[in-house]
Design a protein around this motif. Structure first.
Motif, mmCIF file in Angstrom:
data_model
loop_
_atom_site.group_PDB
_atom_site.id
_atom_site.type_symbol
_atom_site.label_atom_id
_atom_site.label_comp_id
_atom_site.label_asym_id
_atom_site.label_seq_id
_atom_site.Cartn_x
_atom_site.Cartn_y
_atom_site.Cartn_z
ATOM 1 N N ARG A 1 53.822 -91.499 7.612
ATOM 2 C CA ARG A 1 55.182 -91.551 7.063
ATOM 3 C C ARG A 1 55.758 -90.142 7.002
ATOM 4 O O ARG A 1 55.049 -89.181 6.698
ATOM 5 N N GLU A 2 57.057 -90.060 7.300
ATOM 6 C CA GLU A 2 57.718 -88.771 7.204
ATOM 7 C C GLU A 2 57.782 -88.326 5.754
ATOM 8 O O GLU A 2 57.905 -89.143 4.844
ATOM 9 N N SER A 3 57.710 -87.048 5.556
ATOM 10 C CA SER A 3 57.808 -86.507 4.207
ATOM 11 C C SER A 3 59.194 -86.800 3.644
ATOM 12 O O SER A 3 60.203 -86.715 4.364
ATOM 13 N N PRO A 4 59.302 -87.169 2.370
ATOM 14 C CA PRO A 4 60.620 -87.429 1.776
ATOM 15 C C PRO A 4 61.448 -86.161 1.602
ATOM 16 O O PRO A 4 62.642 -86.231 1.320
ATOM 17 N N ILE A 5 60.830 -85.006 1.771
ATOM 18 C CA ILE A 5 61.534 -83.732 1.634
ATOM 19 C C ILE A 5 61.735 -83.121 3.021
ATOM 20 O O ILE A 5 60.781 -82.933 3.773
ATOM 21 N N ARG A 6 62.988 -82.836 3.347
ATOM 22 C CA ARG A 6 63.327 -82.277 4.648
ATOM 23 C C ARG A 6 64.051 -80.953 4.454
ATOM 24 O O ARG A 6 64.683 -80.720 3.433
ATOM 25 N N LEU A 7 63.971 -80.114 5.473
ATOM 26 C CA LEU A 7 64.671 -78.834 5.475
ATOM 27 C C LEU A 7 65.672 -78.830 6.622
ATOM 28 O O LEU A 7 65.282 -78.632 7.777
ATOM 29 N N PRO A 8 66.963 -79.093 6.364
ATOM 30 C CA PRO A 8 67.965 -79.064 7.433
ATOM 31 C C PRO A 8 67.968 -77.715 8.148
ATOM 32 O O PRO A 8 67.695 -76.665 7.539
ATOM 33 N N MET A 9 68.266 -77.744 9.427
ATOM 34 C CA MET A 9 68.248 -76.559 10.292
ATOM 35 C C MET A 9 66.870 -75.901 10.332
ATOM 36 O O MET A 9 66.727 -74.730 10.681
ATOM 37 N N GLY A 10 65.833 -76.646 9.916
ATOM 38 C CA GLY A 10 64.480 -76.145 9.992
ATOM 39 C C GLY A 10 64.039 -75.291 8.825
ATOM 40 O O GLY A 10 62.854 -75.226 8.496
ATOM 41 N N ILE A 11 64.976 -74.618 8.143
ATOM 42 C CA ILE A 11 64.617 -73.724 7.037
ATOM 43 C C ILE A 11 65.405 -74.035 5.766
ATOM 44 O O ILE A 11 65.309 -73.303 4.783
#
Length: 390
Positions: free
Chosen positions: A36-46
């Motif tokens: 499962r994908e992590s529920p926390i994402r970092l837009p633009m990679g950072i």
């Protein structure tokens, strides 16, 4: 005897050779692991978000993770926004919660710099105008704010209706200066009193507790593109200071664009603020003037708690001429009228203009045709700008 024994052993070895382990004969493992994908994402990679630029905040650079939960039903952005000219780090939490296919809750809580003039130019266009020519078509105030809206969506493939109700709590104070001595950097206009050094109007330091209601309507059918947003805010009387009086304000914003003959198009744009009761606090004022509204008036020189602005733009492409990369040039006929004041809307200032351009870029020449012009309006003005459709 030993010779015969060795020969016998050799014969047995040849008859029954030793077998190494055959790994290819093992049955394949048919089990699998679900990732499962992590529920926390970092837009633009950072974690960076789209920055903005204006004469009060300077560079606003938001950073923070995006949290997505429950199969995208809950989306939250936990941000910290750095404002270079103010030297401030503003925290905020904003996002949405889907309650079903037609219902959604939108929320915001945090500290920030706010404006009532975002309808004049988009964030991207205003940032570019500030950076390159020092033209900021917004006034600002600072606030701690928490707001919540429940939105219901219904409609057809051509018409979408989005009624909403909600509430808002905020604590406001002024930012910028009446007589600024310094300003963020820009290619042009950094020292201009009507550019980067244009004063920012003060607001009352007060709390506003209010309820909200309204609806949005969006239409897309047979070349017709239009939207209408209506919101009503009722603020309750406060008990902290005498200036915290109750008020009611209605905000209307509309845009319509449709084809007429051949490739010709007509676009209408309207914006209104209608106040009831006592004069509203300055943090609820709207402003007009300059490129994007009334060209013959200085930038945002007209302001008040009641405002009306109407604009019609008729564009005629020159189809016989096709330029590489940018397409056909066009001419445009424009009419605009508007004004803003305290307690009521004064006599409207009118502008009639003609423009020419190609692709997104255009230049306009506008005049105020009134014989008894407002002292705040010039006879004529030339403006350069970018025209963006709906």
């Amino acid at each position: 005897m030993k010779t015969h024994l060795v020969a016998a052993v050799a014969l047995v070895a040849l008859a029954c050779p030793l077998r190494a382990q055959d790994t290819t004969s093992v049955e394949p493992d048919t089990t699998y692991v679900e990732y499962r994908e992590s529920p926390i994402r970092l837009p633009m990679g950072i974690g960076l978000r789209v920055p903005s630029y204006d004469r009060v905040n300077g560079l606003t650079l938001p950073w923070g993770p995006e949290m997505v939960l429950g199969d995208d039903k809950v989306q939250l952005d936990a941000l910290v926004s750095y404002r270079s000219n103010l030297g401030k780090w503003d925290p905020s939490l904003e996002g949405s919660i889907r309650l079903g296919t037609a219902d959604e809750v939108k929320l915001y809580a945090g500290r920030g710099t706010f404006t009532n003039d975002g309808w004049i130019r988009s964030d991207l266009l205003n940032s570019a105008a500030v950076l390159f020519v020092g033209s900021d078509a917004r006034n600002y105030y600072r606030a701690d704010r928490a707001s919540l809206r429940l939105i219901h969506t219904l409609g057809t493939s051509a018409v979408t209706l989005t009624p909403f109700i909600g509430g808002n709590i905020e604590r406001d104070w002024s930012t910028g200066s009446i007589a600024p001595q310094k300003a963020p950097w820009s290619f042009f206009g950094r020292k201009g009193n009507l550019r980067m050094l244009r004063p920012n109007p003060p607001v009352l330091k007060r709390r506003i507790n209010s309820i909200l209601g309204g609806s949005g309507i969006q239409i897309s059918r047979a070349g017709l593109e239009g939207k209408l947003d209506v919101s009503v805010e009722h603020a309750f009387k406060g008990n902290q200071t005498p200036v915290e009086s109750a008020f009611t304000q209605t905000t209307i914003d509309s845009r319509v664009k449709f084809p007429t003959f051949g490739s010709q198009t007509f676009e209408f744009k309207g914006h209104a603020l209608l106040a009831g009761g006592d004069i509203l606090p300055p943090q609820r004022f709207g402003y007009l003037g300059g490129s994007g509204t009334l060209a013959t008036v200085n930038l945002l020189a007209l302001g008040g708690d009641n405002l009306l602005y109407l604009m019609g733009d008729y564009v005629i492409p020159i189809d016989r001429v096709v330029l590489p990369f940018v397409g056909s040039p066009f001419v445009a006929l424009t009419y605009a009228a508007g004004n803003a004041g305290l307690g009521s809307i004064p006599t409207l200032i009118q502008n009639v203009g003609i423009g020419a351009g190609v692709s997104l870029f255009r230049v306009d020449y506008s005049i105020d045709p009134a014989s008894n012009r407002s002292p705040l309006s010039r006879r004529s003005a030339v403006t350069f700008g970018v025209s963006l459709s709906l």
